[in-house]
Design a protein around this motif. Structure first.
Motif, PDB file in Angstrom:
ATOM      1  N   PHE A  63       0.819  -1.204   0.000  1.00 21.51           N
ATOM      2  CA  PHE A  63       0.000   0.000   0.000  1.00 21.51           C
ATOM      3  C   PHE A  63       0.860   1.265   0.000  1.00 21.51           C
ATOM      4  CE2 PHE A  63      -3.605  -2.366   2.391  1.00 21.51           C
ATOM      5  CZ  PHE A  63      -3.982  -2.975   1.204  1.00 21.51           C
ATOM      6  N   ILE A  64       2.051   1.179   0.588  1.00 19.02           N
ATOM      7  CA  ILE A  64       2.930   2.338   0.722  1.00 19.02           C
ATOM      8  C   ILE A  64       3.882   2.453  -0.465  1.00 19.02           C
ATOM      9  CG2 ILE A  64       4.716   3.420   2.150  1.00 19.02           C
ATOM     10  CD1 ILE A  64       3.412   2.095   4.573  1.00 19.02           C
ATOM     11  N   SER A  65       4.518   1.337  -0.811  1.00 17.14           N
ATOM     12  CA  SER A  65       5.467   1.346  -1.929  1.00 17.14           C
ATOM     13  C   SER A  65       5.663  -0.084  -2.424  1.00 17.14           C
ATOM     14  CB  SER A  65       6.810   1.939  -1.490  1.00 17.14           C
ATOM     15  OG  SER A  65       7.771   1.829  -2.516  1.00 17.14           O
ATOM     16  N   ARG A  66       6.132  -0.191  -3.674  1.00 12.89           N
ATOM     17  CA  ARG A  66       6.431  -1.505  -4.245  1.00 12.89           C
ATOM     18  C   ARG A  66       7.904  -1.632  -4.612  1.00 12.89           C
ATOM     19  NH1 ARG A  66       1.108  -2.831  -8.054  1.00 12.89           N
ATOM     20  NH2 ARG A  66      -0.421  -2.676  -6.354  1.00 12.89           N
ATOM     21  N   GLN A  67       8.720  -0.755  -4.081  1.00 12.36           N
ATOM     22  CA  GLN A  67      10.149  -0.828  -4.333  1.00 12.36           C
ATOM     23  C   GLN A  67      10.756  -1.989  -3.547  1.00 12.36           C
ATOM     24  OE1 GLN A  67      12.368   2.860  -4.143  1.00 12.36           O
ATOM     25  NE2 GLN A  67      10.502   4.047  -4.466  1.00 12.36           N
ATOM     26  N   GLU A  68      11.846  -2.535  -4.089  1.00 14.59           N
ATOM     27  CA  GLU A  68      12.464  -3.710  -3.477  1.00 14.59           C
ATOM     28  C   GLU A  68      12.846  -3.471  -2.022  1.00 14.59           C
ATOM     29  OE1 GLU A  68      13.186  -2.627  -6.499  1.00 14.59           O
ATOM     30  OE2 GLU A  68      13.501  -4.304  -7.898  1.00 14.59           O
ATOM     31  N   TRP A  69      13.535  -2.357  -1.765  1.00 12.96           N
ATOM     32  CA  TRP A  69      14.021  -2.121  -0.409  1.00 12.96           C
ATOM     33  C   TRP A  69      12.881  -2.007   0.587  1.00 12.96           C
ATOM     34  CZ3 TRP A  69      12.769   1.936   2.727  1.00 12.96           C
ATOM     35  CH2 TRP A  69      12.162   3.042   2.120  1.00 12.96           C
ATOM     36  N   TRP A  70      11.779  -1.409   0.153  1.00 13.28           N
ATOM     37  CA  TRP A  70      10.655  -1.236   1.074  1.00 13.28           C
ATOM     38  C   TRP A  70       9.957  -2.564   1.366  1.00 13.28           C
ATOM     39  CZ3 TRP A  70       8.619   1.368   4.789  1.00 13.28           C
ATOM     40  CH2 TRP A  70       7.277   1.144   5.129  1.00 13.28           C
ATOM     41  N   LEU A  71       9.705  -3.364   0.341  1.00 18.08           N
ATOM     42  CA  LEU A  71       9.026  -4.641   0.566  1.00 18.08           C
ATOM     43  C   LEU A  71       9.884  -5.574   1.423  1.00 18.08           C
ATOM     44  CD1 LEU A  71       7.335  -5.373  -2.885  1.00 18.08           C
ATOM     45  CD2 LEU A  71       6.351  -4.339  -0.834  1.00 18.08           C
ATOM     46  N   ARG A  72      11.186  -5.461   1.297  1.00 18.04           N
ATOM     47  CA  ARG A  72      12.062  -6.315   2.115  1.00 18.04           C
ATOM     48  C   ARG A  72      12.037  -5.928   3.587  1.00 18.04           C
ATOM     49  NH1 ARG A  72      16.474  -6.384  -2.461  1.00 18.04           N
ATOM     50  NH2 ARG A  72      16.116  -8.464  -3.359  1.00 18.04           N
ATOM     51  N   ILE A  73      11.509  -4.748   3.903  1.00 13.88           N
ATOM     52  CA  ILE A  73      11.319  -4.380   5.307  1.00 13.88           C
ATOM     53  C   ILE A  73      10.394  -5.380   5.991  1.00 13.88           C
ATOM     54  CG2 ILE A  73      10.422  -2.585   6.858  1.00 13.88           C
ATOM     55  CD1 ILE A  73      13.011  -1.803   5.593  1.00 13.88           C
ATOM     56  N   ALA A  74       9.541  -6.050   5.214  1.00 12.88           N
ATOM     57  CA  ALA A  74       8.643  -7.067   5.762  1.00 12.88           C
ATOM     58  C   ALA A  74       9.421  -8.220   6.381  1.00 12.88           C
ATOM     59  CB  ALA A  74       7.709  -7.588   4.660  1.00 12.88           C
ATOM     60  N   SER A  75      10.642  -8.447   5.931  1.00 14.01           N
ATOM     61  CA  SER A  75      11.512  -9.458   6.543  1.00 14.01           C
ATOM     62  C   SER A  75      12.472  -8.838   7.550  1.00 14.01           C
ATOM     63  CB  SER A  75      12.319 -10.190   5.466  1.00 14.01           C
ATOM     64  OG  SER A  75      11.487 -10.977   4.654  1.00 14.01           O
ATOM     65  N   LEU A  76      12.880  -7.608   7.289  1.00 10.94           N
ATOM     66  CA  LEU A  76      13.837  -6.945   8.177  1.00 10.94           C
ATOM     67  C   LEU A  76      13.249  -6.703   9.565  1.00 10.94           C
ATOM     68  CD1 LEU A  76      16.568  -5.596   8.595  1.00 10.94           C
ATOM     69  CD2 LEU A  76      15.634  -3.505   7.611  1.00 10.94           C
ATOM     70  N   LEU A  77      11.987  -6.310   9.628  1.00 10.11           N
ATOM     71  CA  LEU A  77      11.365  -6.029  10.923  1.00 10.11           C
ATOM     72  C   LEU A  77      11.312  -7.264  11.834  1.00 10.11           C
ATOM     73  CD1 LEU A  77       8.462  -3.563  10.012  1.00 10.11           C
ATOM     74  CD2 LEU A  77      10.622  -3.051  11.173  1.00 10.11           C
ATOM     75  N   PRO A  78      10.804  -8.414  11.365  1.00 10.71           N
ATOM     76  CA  PRO A  78      10.838  -9.594  12.249  1.00 10.71           C
ATOM     77  C   PRO A  78      12.253 -10.053  12.575  1.00 10.71           C
ATOM     78  CG  PRO A  78      10.017 -10.172  10.062  1.00 10.71           C
ATOM     79  CD  PRO A  78      10.051  -8.687  10.134  1.00 10.71           C
ATOM     80  N   ALA A  79      13.217  -9.784  11.678  1.00  7.11           N
ATOM     81  CA  ALA A  79      14.611 -10.129  11.984  1.00  7.11           C
ATOM     82  C   ALA A  79      15.106  -9.338  13.184  1.00  7.11           C
ATOM     83  CB  ALA A  79      15.491  -9.866  10.761  1.00  7.11           C
ATOM     84  N   LEU A  80      14.832  -8.038  13.189  1.00  3.85           N
ATOM     85  CA  LEU A  80      15.224  -7.196  14.316  1.00  3.85           C
ATOM     86  C   LEU A  80      14.421  -7.565  15.565  1.00  3.85           C
ATOM     87  CD1 LEU A  80      15.534  -3.737  12.525  1.00  3.85           C
ATOM     88  CD2 LEU A  80      17.388  -5.263  13.224  1.00  3.85           C
ATOM     89  N   GLY A  81      13.159  -7.951  15.361  1.00  2.00           N
ATOM     90  CA  GLY A  81      12.344  -8.391  16.485  1.00  2.00           C
ATOM     91  C   GLY A  81      12.906  -9.645  17.126  1.00  2.00           C
ATOM     92  N   THR A  82      13.404 -10.558  16.310  1.00  2.00           N
ATOM     93  CA  THR A  82      14.041 -11.766  16.831  1.00  2.00           C
ATOM     94  C   THR A  82      15.272 -11.412  17.650  1.00  2.00           C
ATOM     95  OG1 THR A  82      13.269 -13.024  14.911  1.00  2.00           O
ATOM     96  CG2 THR A  82      15.059 -13.991  16.198  1.00  2.00           C
ATOM     97  N   MET A  83      16.035 -10.435  17.149  1.00  2.00           N
ATOM     98  CA  MET A  83      17.211  -9.967  17.880  1.00  2.00           C
ATOM     99  C   MET A  83      16.810  -9.447  19.261  1.00  2.00           C
ATOM    100  SD  MET A  83      20.275  -9.856  16.333  1.00  2.00           S
ATOM    101  CE  MET A  83      19.725  -9.400  14.688  1.00  2.00           C
ATOM    102  N   TYR A  84      15.754  -8.671  19.297  1.00  2.00           N
ATOM    103  CA  TYR A  84      15.268  -8.129  20.570  1.00  2.00           C
ATOM    104  C   TYR A  84      14.891  -9.259  21.536  1.00  2.00           C
ATOM    105  CZ  TYR A  84      11.991  -6.101  23.914  1.00  2.00           C
ATOM    106  OH  TYR A  84      11.329  -5.751  25.070  1.00  2.00           O
ATOM    107  N   LEU A  85      14.221 -10.276  21.030  1.00  2.00           N
ATOM    108  CA  LEU A  85      13.798 -11.384  21.881  1.00  2.00           C
ATOM    109  C   LEU A  85      14.989 -12.150  22.445  1.00  2.00           C
ATOM    110  CD1 LEU A  85      10.807 -12.717  19.755  1.00  2.00           C
ATOM    111  CD2 LEU A  85      10.676 -11.445  21.906  1.00  2.00           C
ATOM    112  N   VAL A  86      16.025 -12.338  21.632  1.00  2.00           N
ATOM    113  CA  VAL A  86      17.230 -13.014  22.109  1.00  2.00           C
ATOM    114  C   VAL A  86      17.885 -12.194  23.221  1.00  2.00           C
ATOM    115  CG1 VAL A  86      19.582 -13.701  21.475  1.00  2.00           C
ATOM    116  CG2 VAL A  86      17.672 -14.284  19.981  1.00  2.00           C
ATOM    117  N   LEU A  87      17.962 -10.898  23.035  1.00  2.00           N
ATOM    118  CA  LEU A  87      18.599 -10.027  24.021  1.00  2.00           C
ATOM    119  C   LEU A  87      17.822  -9.971  25.332  1.00  2.00           C
ATOM    120  CD1 LEU A  87      19.594  -7.065  21.671  1.00  2.00           C
ATOM    121  CD2 LEU A  87      21.172  -8.673  22.756  1.00  2.00           C
TER     122      LEU A  87
END
Length: 356
Positions: A63-87
């Motif tokens: 809905f916001i953008s269809r650029q590669e970098w933006w859509l990949r945020i869909a994976s980047l956010l849970p990756a950082l969330g996993t980092m938070y959970l480990v910490l």
């Protein structure tokens, strides 16, 4: 410690920015095109042997953008969330350095960085897996009806993200059954909630399974395309987890690159395995072995599909290192494992064949 906590999270984010805007490769492009469809068409995924949750998740990003970098945020956010959970997995100040080290190793893991930038469902499944253990550890101190329901929702969300997550769920259930008898009833209820919520998707899953098995029998070599051969599947998971996405070859350099950390890890596991919390062995070893065993029937195992076990491996390494009494030996081994992860990350950034 709070400074280190935020530093690791910020450091992790910055390390995942290079190459984030690279062009999609085939599977990512297919995922993007499917998620760009209308909301009511997101369930039309019979030919894609994956559940629907990640399709919906990415759909809202479009809905916001269809650029590669933006859509990949869909994976980047849970990756950082996993980092938070480990910490934050353990709040005990005495053991906090263990989880800080695990978070640091995870942050510079080339394998984790690569799939943090991949528009596929592997990282969101890892997030649900880490969250389920994060919740279960808090059951020891306090358990409420809300927490029981939350566990059921988390695990079914993991299954709706990736089918291989089922083996993580089963491994966790076995852990509770054997080692946490006082939590069996609550965990059974939470699992029942999750199963009931997954039942409506069973017909769609069976159709996907039918199409997948038809391809396996009608196209020679299809099983090798979607999954590694059984004889090397388990070693490949360990090699990729430890060494990143680097291609494995029979060279002297690779013998040292993989052999040194794996040899050290093997010796430490044999001598100090009792120093590692039992749940980590279920989170890592049991879940992966279950996926491998099922792959004799349906080819499902590959390193990226068992990404949910990667945080547990680094937590095991951290526990083993901090259990050593000799500070010099501890620092030396710390340097070895950090160096391997940094090397893997450098290889990823500088080797075009490792990129998309």
């Amino acid at each position: 410690m709070n400074f280190l906590f935020f530093f690791v999270l910020l450091f992790s984010f910055l390390l995942r920015l290079p190459l984030l805007s690279d062009s999609f490769w085939m599977d990512e492009a297919a995922q993007a095109l499917e998620s760009m469809r209308l909301f009511q068409d997101q369930l039309k995924i019979a030919a894609d042997f994956q559940p629907p949750l990640f399709h919906y998740w990415v759909h809202f990003f479009t809905f916001i953008s269809r650029q590669e970098w933006w859509l990949r945020i869909a994976s980047l956010l849970p990756a950082l969330g996993t980092m938070y959970l480990v910490l934050t997995l353990e709040k005990n100040k005495k053991t906090q350095p263990i989880y800080m080290l695990a978070g640091l190793l995870l942050s510079i893991s080339a394998f984790h960085v690569f799939f943090s930038q991949e528009l596929r469902q592997y990282m969101i499944a890892a997030w649900w897996g880490a969250l389920s253990w994060w919740l279960l550890l808090r059951w020891e101190k306090k358990i409420t009806t809300k927490q029981i329901l939350m566990m059921g929702l988390v695990n079914v969300a993991g299954l709706y993200s990736m089918y291989v997550y089922l083996f993580h769920w089963i491994a966790q259930a076995i852990y509770v059954l054997i080692h946490k008898s006082h939590l069996r009833k609550q965990y059974f209820i939470s699992s029942l909630v999750g199963i009931m919520l997954f039942l409506p998707w069973i017909p769609a899953f069976l159709e996907q399974l039918r199409i997948g098995t038809t391809l396996q029998h009608s196209l020679p070599g299809w099983a090798e395309v979607v999954s590694a051969p059984q004889w090397k599947a388990l070693p490949l998971v360990l090699l990729k987890f430890v060494g990143g996405g680097k291609a494995v070859s029979f060279t002297f350099f690779d013998a040292l690159y993989y052999g040194i950390p794996l040899g050290i890890l093997g010796v430490l596991c044999v001598k100090l395995y009792k120093k590692v919390p039992i749940y980590l062995w279920y989170w890592s070893v049991v879940s992966v072995v279950l996926a491998w065993l099922v792959s004799f029937i349906v080819p499902v195992i590959s390193p990226k599909r068992v990404m949910f076990a990667l945080p547990a491996m680094f937590l095991i390494i951290s526990h083993l290192i901090f259990s050593l009494k000799d500070v010099r030996v501890r620092n030396a081994l710390l340097g070895v494992f950090l160096s391997i992860q940094i090397l893997g990350l450098i290889f990823y950034w500088t080797t075009p064949s490792m990129q998309r």
